[in-house]
Design a protein around this motif. Structure first.
Motif, PDB file in Angstrom:
ATOM      1  N   ASN A 208       0.840  -1.208   0.000  1.00 57.59           N
ATOM      2  CA  ASN A 208       0.000   0.000   0.000  1.00 57.59           C
ATOM      3  C   ASN A 208       0.870   1.252   0.000  1.00 57.59           C
ATOM      4  OD1 ASN A 208      -1.910  -1.694   2.437  1.00 57.59           O
ATOM      5  ND2 ASN A 208      -2.521  -1.457   0.321  1.00 57.59           N
ATOM      6  N   TYR A 209       1.955   1.182   0.767  1.00 51.04           N
ATOM      7  CA  TYR A 209       2.843   2.351   0.850  1.00 51.04           C
ATOM      8  C   TYR A 209       3.494   2.618  -0.509  1.00 51.04           C
ATOM      9  CZ  TYR A 209       6.732   5.379   1.788  1.00 51.04           C
ATOM     10  OH  TYR A 209       7.621   6.421   1.704  1.00 51.04           O
ATOM     11  N   ALA A 210       4.179   1.593  -1.047  1.00 49.39           N
ATOM     12  CA  ALA A 210       4.931   1.802  -2.294  1.00 49.39           C
ATOM     13  C   ALA A 210       3.992   2.018  -3.481  1.00 49.39           C
ATOM     14  CB  ALA A 210       5.847   0.615  -2.548  1.00 49.39           C
ATOM     15  N   GLY A 211       2.847   1.297  -3.477  1.00 49.81           N
ATOM     16  CA  GLY A 211       1.943   1.382  -4.627  1.00 49.81           C
ATOM     17  C   GLY A 211       1.038   2.598  -4.589  1.00 49.81           C
ATOM     18  N   ALA A 212       0.821   3.179  -3.415  1.00 48.31           N
ATOM     19  CA  ALA A 212      -0.155   4.272  -3.344  1.00 48.31           C
ATOM     20  C   ALA A 212       0.358   5.467  -2.526  1.00 48.31           C
ATOM     21  CB  ALA A 212      -1.467   3.739  -2.763  1.00 48.31           C
ATOM     22  N   ILE A 213       0.569   5.259  -1.229  1.00 41.06           N
ATOM     23  CA  ILE A 213       0.802   6.403  -0.328  1.00 41.06           C
ATOM     24  C   ILE A 213       2.069   7.197  -0.673  1.00 41.06           C
ATOM     25  CG2 ILE A 213       1.147   7.018   2.110  1.00 41.06           C
ATOM     26  CD1 ILE A 213      -0.536   4.446   2.742  1.00 41.06           C
TER      27      ILE A 213
ATOM     28  N   ASP B 123      -7.941  15.940 -11.867  1.00 43.74           N
ATOM     29  CA  ASP B 123      -7.243  15.700 -13.134  1.00 43.74           C
ATOM     30  C   ASP B 123      -6.612  14.311 -13.118  1.00 43.74           C
ATOM     31  OD1 ASP B 123      -7.266  18.517 -14.364  1.00 43.74           O
ATOM     32  OD2 ASP B 123      -6.532  18.867 -12.327  1.00 43.74           O
ATOM     33  N   LEU B 124      -6.089  13.922 -11.946  1.00 41.61           N
ATOM     34  CA  LEU B 124      -5.295  12.695 -11.854  1.00 41.61           C
ATOM     35  C   LEU B 124      -5.740  11.825 -10.697  1.00 41.61           C
ATOM     36  CD1 LEU B 124      -1.702  14.202 -12.206  1.00 41.61           C
ATOM     37  CD2 LEU B 124      -2.901  12.783 -13.895  1.00 41.61           C
ATOM     38  N   VAL B 125      -5.687  10.506 -10.912  1.00 39.87           N
ATOM     39  CA  VAL B 125      -6.032   9.549  -9.865  1.00 39.87           C
ATOM     40  C   VAL B 125      -4.877   8.540  -9.730  1.00 39.87           C
ATOM     41  CG1 VAL B 125      -7.780   7.941  -9.022  1.00 39.87           C
ATOM     42  CG2 VAL B 125      -8.452   9.781 -10.575  1.00 39.87           C
ATOM     43  N   PRO B 126      -3.973   8.757  -8.767  1.00 36.07           N
ATOM     44  CA  PRO B 126      -2.867   7.811  -8.586  1.00 36.07           C
ATOM     45  C   PRO B 126      -3.334   6.555  -7.857  1.00 36.07           C
ATOM     46  CG  PRO B 126      -2.663   9.646  -7.023  1.00 36.07           C
ATOM     47  CD  PRO B 126      -3.900   9.909  -7.852  1.00 36.07           C
ATOM     48  N   VAL B 127      -3.156   5.396  -8.485  1.00 33.62           N
ATOM     49  CA  VAL B 127      -3.577   4.120  -7.891  1.00 33.62           C
ATOM     50  C   VAL B 127      -2.609   3.020  -8.332  1.00 33.62           C
ATOM     51  CG1 VAL B 127      -6.080   4.447  -7.606  1.00 33.62           C
ATOM     52  CG2 VAL B 127      -5.150   3.860  -9.858  1.00 33.62           C
ATOM     53  N   GLY B 128      -2.752   1.863  -7.710  1.00 31.42           N
ATOM     54  CA  GLY B 128      -1.973   0.700  -8.121  1.00 31.42           C
ATOM     55  C   GLY B 128      -2.577   0.075  -9.381  1.00 31.42           C
TER      56      GLY B 128
ATOM     57  N   VAL C  34       4.209  -3.493  -8.411  1.00 31.45           N
ATOM     58  CA  VAL C  34       3.592  -4.561  -7.628  1.00 31.45           C
ATOM     59  C   VAL C  34       4.631  -5.077  -6.635  1.00 31.45           C
ATOM     60  CG1 VAL C  34       2.511  -6.815  -7.636  1.00 31.45           C
ATOM     61  CG2 VAL C  34       2.033  -5.212  -9.486  1.00 31.45           C
ATOM     62  N   VAL C  35       4.380  -4.862  -5.370  1.00 30.94           N
ATOM     63  CA  VAL C  35       5.326  -5.282  -4.342  1.00 30.94           C
ATOM     64  C   VAL C  35       4.996  -6.716  -3.934  1.00 30.94           C
ATOM     65  CG1 VAL C  35       6.290  -4.711  -2.087  1.00 30.94           C
ATOM     66  CG2 VAL C  35       5.317  -2.905  -3.517  1.00 30.94           C
ATOM     67  N   PRO C  36       5.970  -7.629  -3.992  1.00 25.58           N
ATOM     68  CA  PRO C  36       5.682  -8.993  -3.560  1.00 25.58           C
ATOM     69  C   PRO C  36       5.650  -9.095  -2.036  1.00 25.58           C
ATOM     70  CG  PRO C  36       7.958  -8.845  -4.304  1.00 25.58           C
ATOM     71  CD  PRO C  36       7.350  -7.473  -4.496  1.00 25.58           C
TER      72      PRO C  36
ATOM     73  N   VAL D 227      12.958   1.935  -2.513  1.00 24.34           N
ATOM     74  CA  VAL D 227      13.908   3.019  -2.794  1.00 24.34           C
ATOM     75  C   VAL D 227      14.021   3.348  -4.277  1.00 24.34           C
ATOM     76  CG1 VAL D 227      15.268   2.559  -0.724  1.00 24.34           C
ATOM     77  CG2 VAL D 227      15.910   1.463  -2.876  1.00 24.34           C
ATOM     78  N   GLY D 228      13.537   2.482  -5.155  1.00 22.33           N
ATOM     79  CA  GLY D 228      13.705   2.682  -6.598  1.00 22.33           C
ATOM     80  C   GLY D 228      14.953   1.934  -7.073  1.00 22.33           C
ATOM     81  N   LYS D 229      14.909   1.480  -8.321  1.00 23.67           N
ATOM     82  CA  LYS D 229      16.017   0.658  -8.865  1.00 23.67           C
ATOM     83  C   LYS D 229      17.315   1.451  -8.986  1.00 23.67           C
ATOM     84  CE  LYS D 229      15.234  -3.529 -11.325  1.00 23.67           C
ATOM     85  NZ  LYS D 229      13.875  -4.076 -11.444  1.00 23.67           N
ATOM     86  N   ASP D 230      17.181   2.777  -9.192  1.00 19.82           N
ATOM     87  CA  ASP D 230      18.379   3.581  -9.460  1.00 19.82           C
ATOM     88  C   ASP D 230      19.034   4.105  -8.190  1.00 19.82           C
ATOM     89  OD1 ASP D 230      17.798   3.179 -12.100  1.00 19.82           O
ATOM     90  OD2 ASP D 230      16.555   4.996 -12.233  1.00 19.82           O
TER      91      ASP D 230
END
Ligand code: AMP
Ligand code: TRP
Length: 330
Positions: free
Chosen positions: A18-23, A139-144, A187-189, A246-249
């Motif tokens: 929920n954190y990484a995919g949305a919040i 304008d925008l809806v951020p979701v998983g 998608v976080v496993p 943290v992101g791949k980079d």
């Protein structure tokens, strides 16, 4: 400034997915967007049957939003139940919603397959979600990724309503865009390698006490490659959770990746990777963990935040509802 709306269901403890995919997205956007983030309490009633538990979960999501770093000075945070006009909008939209649109929706099939009761509320869940969204003209809806179909249904319903009751030059509803993360955090496993989800009981809760948190992380599935052998980080769940955060980079991900590929002389095993993830979580959520304890002891502040959020949302929703009613001839 672009307007953003999103929400989460209060269906229990939030997890890293929920954190990484949305919040995380909401927090990143709050400096330069007009934000509406709500708790989908009516939606939760499609599954919740214990009133005390639901009441507690609703407050807990708000506390967690604030602990993670949503700032009520920048983001309107509110409860769906405090803006009940959305249910009127849901009715107006349901009258232009062809039945086959709901028949095609996959979440009803998925949820009933998992054992949820096949109620009419669950069946028309996407219409209420469309009302939540259209009610503030975002304008925008951020979701998983799993919410993509619901945003498509929202756009279709808005277009249908506009087509029946308004003109192209002067539409009732603005057509919003989905904003869906497609990078490594999409998608976080969970600890078993499947998608992290409350219903699979495979989540990691970043607010757990340190000891059980470490124990949980040590349970993440891994293969049996020995410590002195190179390993493929892209096939490893621990690494995937790490990069989702943290992101791949990120430099820390690069350092960890290198240890998988070129293990040092004394070896690098999955236990080391899990320890690195544990330390990352304590580091990333250290502030949030402290803030959460303070917030849990300050119910008055949380109520203030919700009151202000509901006032701001109600003002917008009232305007949109009035427009829709008038257009439809009510
Ligand atoms: P849920 O708790 O399943 O209703 O999901 C709430 C929000 O978190 C939605 O935007 C989901 O797409 C997102 N989400 C849930 N689980 C995950 C996951 N494992 N990975 C990424 N995003 C997720
Ligand atoms: N269906 C969303 C979920 O399960 C929750 C939700 C309800 C939502 N209404 C919304 C998300 C409006 C975004 C916008 O996560």
């Amino acid at each position: 400034m672009k307007r953003v709306l999103s929400g989460l269901q209060p269906s229990g403890q939030l997890h890293l997915g929920n954190y990484a995919g949305a919040i995380k997205q909401f927090i990143a956007m709050q400096d330069d967007h007009e934000m509406f983030v709500f708790v989908a309490s009516y939606h939760a009633l499609t599954s919740a049957r214990d009133a005390d538990e639901l009441r507690a979960n609703i407050r807990q999501v708000v506390v967690d939003y604030l602990a993670f770093g949503l700032d009520p000075k920048k983001t309107n945070i509110y409860l769906q139940q405090d803006v009940p006009q959305v249910t009127e909008l849901a009715w107006l939209l349901s009258c232009v919603c062809p039945k086959h649109m709901m028949d095609k929706a996959t979440s009803f099939k998925d949820k009933t397959a998992k054992g949820l009761a096949a109620s009419i509320g669950l069946y028309t869940y996407p219409i209420l979600q469309a009302a939540d969204i259209l009610s503030v003209d975002p304008d925008l809806v951020p979701v998983g990724e799993d919410q993509r179909q619901h945003i498509e249904i929202t756009r279709d319903l808005a277009q249908k309503f506009n087509h029946h009751f308004a003109s192209e030059e002067d539409p009732v509803f603005k057509i919003p865009d989905a904003m869906i993360r497609t990078d490594s955090g999409a998608v976080v496993p969970g600890i078993d390698g499947q998608k992290m989800s409350k219903s699979y009981n495979n989540g990691i809760d970043p607010f757990m006490d340190e000891k059980p948190l470490r124990k949980r992380i040590m349970k993440i599935v891994s293969d049996s490659t020995p410590v002195d052998q190179p390993k493929d980080p892209d096939c490893d769940t621990t690494y995937q959770i790490f990069t989702a955060l943290v992101g791949k980079d990120d430099e820390r991900a690069a350092v960890l990746r290198d240890k998988y590929v070129n293990p040092p002389a004394d070896g690098f095993g999955y236990g080391h990777a899990k320890q690195a993830l544990f330390e990352l979580i304590l580091d990333e959520f250290g502030e949030a963990r402290k803030r959460r304890i303070d917030l849990m002891n300050d119910a008055g502040y949380v109520e203030e935040v919700l009151k202000d959020g509901a006032a701001a949302a109600s003002e917008r929703v009232a305007a949109v509802t009035a427009r829709a009613r008038a257009a439809a001839g009510l």
